[in-house]
Design a protein around this motif. Structure first.
Motif, PDB file in Angstrom:
ATOM      1  N   UNK A 179       0.840  -1.197   0.000  1.00 33.28           N
ATOM      2  CA  UNK A 179       0.000   0.000   0.000  1.00 33.28           C
ATOM      3  C   UNK A 179       0.878   1.251   0.000  1.00 33.28           C
ATOM      4  N   UNK A 180       1.920   1.230   0.830  1.00 40.49           N
ATOM      5  CA  UNK A 180       2.837   2.365   0.909  1.00 40.49           C
ATOM      6  C   UNK A 180       3.417   2.675  -0.465  1.00 40.49           C
ATOM      7  N   UNK A 181       3.916   1.648  -1.139  1.00 45.20           N
ATOM      8  CA  UNK A 181       4.558   1.862  -2.442  1.00 45.20           C
ATOM      9  C   UNK A 181       3.570   2.379  -3.476  1.00 45.20           C
ATOM     10  N   UNK A 182       2.370   1.817  -3.487  1.00 46.91           N
ATOM     11  CA  UNK A 182       1.388   2.241  -4.487  1.00 46.91           C
ATOM     12  C   UNK A 182       0.843   3.628  -4.180  1.00 46.91           C
ATOM     13  N   UNK A 183       0.698   3.963  -2.894  1.00 48.63           N
ATOM     14  CA  UNK A 183       0.290   5.321  -2.547  1.00 48.63           C
ATOM     15  C   UNK A 183       1.359   6.330  -2.954  1.00 48.63           C
ATOM     16  N   UNK A 184       2.613   5.979  -2.722  1.00 42.63           N
ATOM     17  CA  UNK A 184       3.711   6.887  -3.071  1.00 42.63           C
ATOM     18  C   UNK A 184       3.688   7.227  -4.550  1.00 42.63           C
ATOM     19  N   UNK A 185       3.343   6.251  -5.378  1.00 44.00           N
ATOM     20  CA  UNK A 185       3.290   6.480  -6.824  1.00 44.00           C
ATOM     21  C   UNK A 185       2.185   7.453  -7.225  1.00 44.00           C
ATOM     22  N   UNK A 186       1.179   7.628  -6.349  1.00 40.11           N
ATOM     23  CA  UNK A 186       0.051   8.498  -6.685  1.00 40.11           C
ATOM     24  C   UNK A 186       0.300   9.962  -6.331  1.00 40.11           C
ATOM     25  N   UNK A 187       1.317  10.236  -5.505  1.00 35.46           N
ATOM     26  CA  UNK A 187       1.585  11.627  -5.116  1.00 35.46           C
ATOM     27  C   UNK A 187       2.206  12.397  -6.281  1.00 35.46           C
ATOM     28  N   UNK A 197       6.313  12.583   4.741  1.00 32.33           N
ATOM     29  CA  UNK A 197       5.670  12.747   6.044  1.00 32.33           C
ATOM     30  C   UNK A 197       4.157  12.528   5.927  1.00 32.33           C
ATOM     31  N   UNK A 198       3.555  13.119   4.900  1.00 30.99           N
ATOM     32  CA  UNK A 198       2.108  12.955   4.711  1.00 30.99           C
ATOM     33  C   UNK A 198       1.754  11.487   4.475  1.00 30.99           C
ATOM     34  N   UNK A 199       2.593  10.775   3.716  1.00 26.96           N
ATOM     35  CA  UNK A 199       2.344   9.357   3.443  1.00 26.96           C
ATOM     36  C   UNK A 199       2.456   8.537   4.729  1.00 26.96           C
ATOM     37  N   UNK A 201       1.890   9.578   7.785  1.00 25.21           N
ATOM     38  CA  UNK A 201       0.692   9.868   8.585  1.00 25.21           C
ATOM     39  C   UNK A 201      -0.505   9.110   8.031  1.00 25.21           C
ATOM     40  N   UNK A 202      -0.661   9.107   6.716  1.00 24.76           N
ATOM     41  CA  UNK A 202      -1.780   8.412   6.093  1.00 24.76           C
ATOM     42  C   UNK A 202      -1.739   6.926   6.394  1.00 24.76           C
ATOM     43  N   UNK A 203      -0.559   6.305   6.287  1.00 27.24           N
ATOM     44  CA  UNK A 203      -0.453   4.870   6.559  1.00 27.24           C
ATOM     45  C   UNK A 203      -0.781   4.548   8.018  1.00 27.24           C
ATOM     46  N   UNK A 204      -0.311   5.366   8.938  1.00 22.58           N
ATOM     47  CA  UNK A 204      -0.623   5.149  10.349  1.00 22.58           C
ATOM     48  C   UNK A 204      -2.129   5.232  10.580  1.00 22.58           C
ATOM     49  N   UNK A 205      -2.770   6.215   9.970  1.00 24.99           N
ATOM     50  CA  UNK A 205      -4.210   6.374  10.143  1.00 24.99           C
ATOM     51  C   UNK A 205      -4.986   5.204   9.530  1.00 24.99           C
ATOM     52  N   UNK A 206      -4.557   4.758   8.372  1.00 23.20           N
ATOM     53  CA  UNK A 206      -5.231   3.619   7.743  1.00 23.20           C
ATOM     54  C   UNK A 206      -5.081   2.352   8.588  1.00 23.20           C
ATOM     55  N   UNK A 207      -3.872   2.101   9.087  1.00 21.70           N
ATOM     56  CA  UNK A 207      -3.652   0.914   9.919  1.00 21.70           C
ATOM     57  C   UNK A 207      -4.488   0.983  11.183  1.00 21.70           C
ATOM     58  N   UNK A 208      -4.594   2.158  11.779  1.00 24.40           N
ATOM     59  CA  UNK A 208      -5.433   2.307  12.971  1.00 24.40           C
ATOM     60  C   UNK A 208      -6.877   1.932  12.667  1.00 24.40           C
ATOM     61  N   UNK A 209      -7.405   2.405  11.552  1.00 27.73           N
ATOM     62  CA  UNK A 209      -8.787   2.087  11.177  1.00 27.73           C
ATOM     63  C   UNK A 209      -8.955   0.586  10.915  1.00 27.73           C
ATOM     64  N   UNK A 210      -7.977  -0.016  10.262  1.00 34.72           N
ATOM     65  CA  UNK A 210      -8.045  -1.448   9.973  1.00 34.72           C
ATOM     66  C   UNK A 210      -8.062  -2.262  11.257  1.00 34.72           C
ATOM     67  N   UNK A 211      -7.228  -1.879  12.210  1.00 36.66           N
ATOM     68  CA  UNK A 211      -7.206  -2.600  13.485  1.00 36.66           C
ATOM     69  C   UNK A 211      -8.516  -2.403  14.246  1.00 36.66           C
ATOM     70  N   UNK A 274      -4.685  18.378   8.713  1.00 38.87           N
ATOM     71  CA  UNK A 274      -4.912  17.902   7.352  1.00 38.87           C
ATOM     72  C   UNK A 274      -3.571  17.650   6.680  1.00 38.87           C
ATOM     73  N   UNK A 275      -3.397  16.457   6.160  1.00 41.38           N
ATOM     74  CA  UNK A 275      -2.191  16.099   5.429  1.00 41.38           C
ATOM     75  C   UNK A 275      -2.590  15.637   4.032  1.00 41.38           C
ATOM     76  N   UNK A 276      -1.689  15.824   3.111  1.00 42.43           N
ATOM     77  CA  UNK A 276      -1.993  15.508   1.722  1.00 42.43           C
ATOM     78  C   UNK A 276      -2.351  14.034   1.545  1.00 42.43           C
ATOM     79  N   UNK A 277      -3.444  13.787   0.857  1.00 41.46           N
ATOM     80  CA  UNK A 277      -3.878  12.435   0.508  1.00 41.46           C
ATOM     81  C   UNK A 277      -3.953  12.368  -1.011  1.00 41.46           C
TER      82      UNK A 277
END
Length: 397
Positions: A179-187, A197-199, A201-211, A274-277
């Motif tokens: 997910x990290x690698x594919x998200x990075x390609x979208x920025x 840094x924004x990526x 933060x986004x990954x931490x937030x996504x993992x929190x929601x998944x858990x 707010x961080x870039x998504x």
């Protein structure tokens, strides 16, 4: 951890024709685990462990994912007894105890025993109704004396809770890495420090929601359902709305935004700011929902193991070095157990075992213990411990 045939024969002879549930259960299983099976994690074995629904687990071998309901000699293992006002067979008792635990703690193997007979039930082979008709495996004490390997699943490292946590945590780490690698390609500017840094933060937030959606902090599959059926182009604004809602007390949210009602307020600042998504591609959305959210039970993941793997995922230097590394929990416990954790466990166990308390008195003791836990600070104690260790090695050198 190899079973000792001579010890097994001696054990079977020693216990032939005797056994009283309340007075000899702990001695019986301690000797069996330690001397016959060579089980090395006796500190993880709990006896008479109270469960929330009422009653006590006779033997809980936590790290081996095994729970035992022990009866006295010659007690019929098929006969129901009155427990908490309901007639229950030994299997029903131990099954109820297992289901009283959080999902991540529930054992795979259930054992009923009356000192002379053992019945083993593997919960991966079927539900209660299936296993009630026939145990996965049954044998006598005399047979165990000649075949201690019959209980080999207790010492099989592949059945241990730690091994399962390692496996599922590593798999989850690999998925988050994708997910990290594919998200990075979208920025738009993937190499910019602000993007990294924004990526993160986004990954931490996504993992929190998944858990949270698997561990009961959110309603079951709440995150999955929130994004299911959403067009890839709409995922970015939907995530922004979700993160803003999670950072807002429920009473302060827009009452008309019904899609966010089931998500609770998350304090602590994780979702503040707010961080870039980036935009989501169809492939990235499918990976997040189908392979990561729906297919992985995040409640089974070890935070200790996954934390190290996740940190490696978010650290470009570590990733380039080829490493998803973590500190083995056993090594962590070598430091923290004698430092503070053993005393805290003993304090909690004393509350569990205290006799003559009313439910209200016991609850008050739990609450006071919880409040004390919240006030503890360990950094200085750990710092002092490591300084002492350093001095010891310096002197030895």
């Amino acid at each position: 951890m190899v079973a000792d045939l001579a010890a097994a024969r001696e054990f079977a002879a020693q216990w032939a024709g005797k056994g009283y549930e309340k007075g000899e259960c702990q001695k019986f299983w301690t000797l069996l685990l330690r001397d016959v099976l060579g089980y090395e994690r006796m500190d993880s074995v709990l006896f008479e462990h109270r469960v929330a629904g009422g009653g006590f687990i006779d033997v809980w071998i936590r790290d081996a994912s095994v729970m035992v309901e022990q009866k006295s000699l010659r007690v019929d293992l098929d006969a129901p007894e009155m427990r908490q006002g309901v007639l229950k067979t030994p299997l029903s008792q131990v099954w109820d105890y297992a289901e009283d635990l959080p999902l991540a703690e529930q054992p795979r193997f259930l054992v009923t025993c009356n000192f002379g007979e053992f019945r083993v039930y593997d919960r991966t082979r079927g539900g209660r109704s299936v296993l009630e008709s026939a145990p996965t495996f049954a044998f006598s004490l005399a047979e165990l004396g000649e075949h201690p390997e019959y209980l080999g699943f207790i010492t099989d490292p592949l059945n241990s809770r730690l091994e399962k946590e390692k496996e599922v945590s590593s798999q989850a780490g690999e998925l988050v890495g994708r997910i990290y690698s594919e998200l990075l390609d979208q920025y738009l500017e993937p190499d910019a420090p602000e993007t990294r840094h924004a990526l993160n933060v986004l990954c931490v937030r996504l993992v929190f929601c998944l858990y949270c959606e698997d561990a009961g902090l959110f309603p079951k599959d709440a995150f999955y359902r929130y994004l299911q059926g959403v067009a890839p182009a709409d995922v970015r604004p939907r995530l922004k709305l979700l993160f803003r809602a999670l950072d807002t007390p429920v009473e302060d949210r827009d009452p008309y935004d019904t899609a966010l009602r089931e998500f609770p307020y998350v304090n602590g600042g994780l979702f503040a700011g707010d961080f870039e998504i980036p935009n989501f591609s169809p492939e990235l959305l499918g990976l997040l929902l189908d392979e990561v959210s729906r297919a992985v039970d995040w409640s089974q993941i070890s935070p200790t193991i996954f934390g190290g793997i996740f940190e490696s995922t978010l650290n470009p230097e570590t990733r380039r070095a080829g490493g998803m590394h973590y500190t083995d929990p056993a090594n962590i416990h070598k430091v923290i157990d004698p430092l503070f954790l053993d005393d805290l466990k003993a304090e909690l166990q004393a509350i569990d075992d205290a006799e003559g308390l009313t439910p209200r008195q016991r609850t008050n003791r739990y609450r006071a213990f919880h409040e004390r836990l919240c006030s503890l600070r360990f950094l200085e104690a750990l710092r002092a411990e490591w300084i002492q260790i350093g001095r010891t090695y310096a002197l030895a050198a």
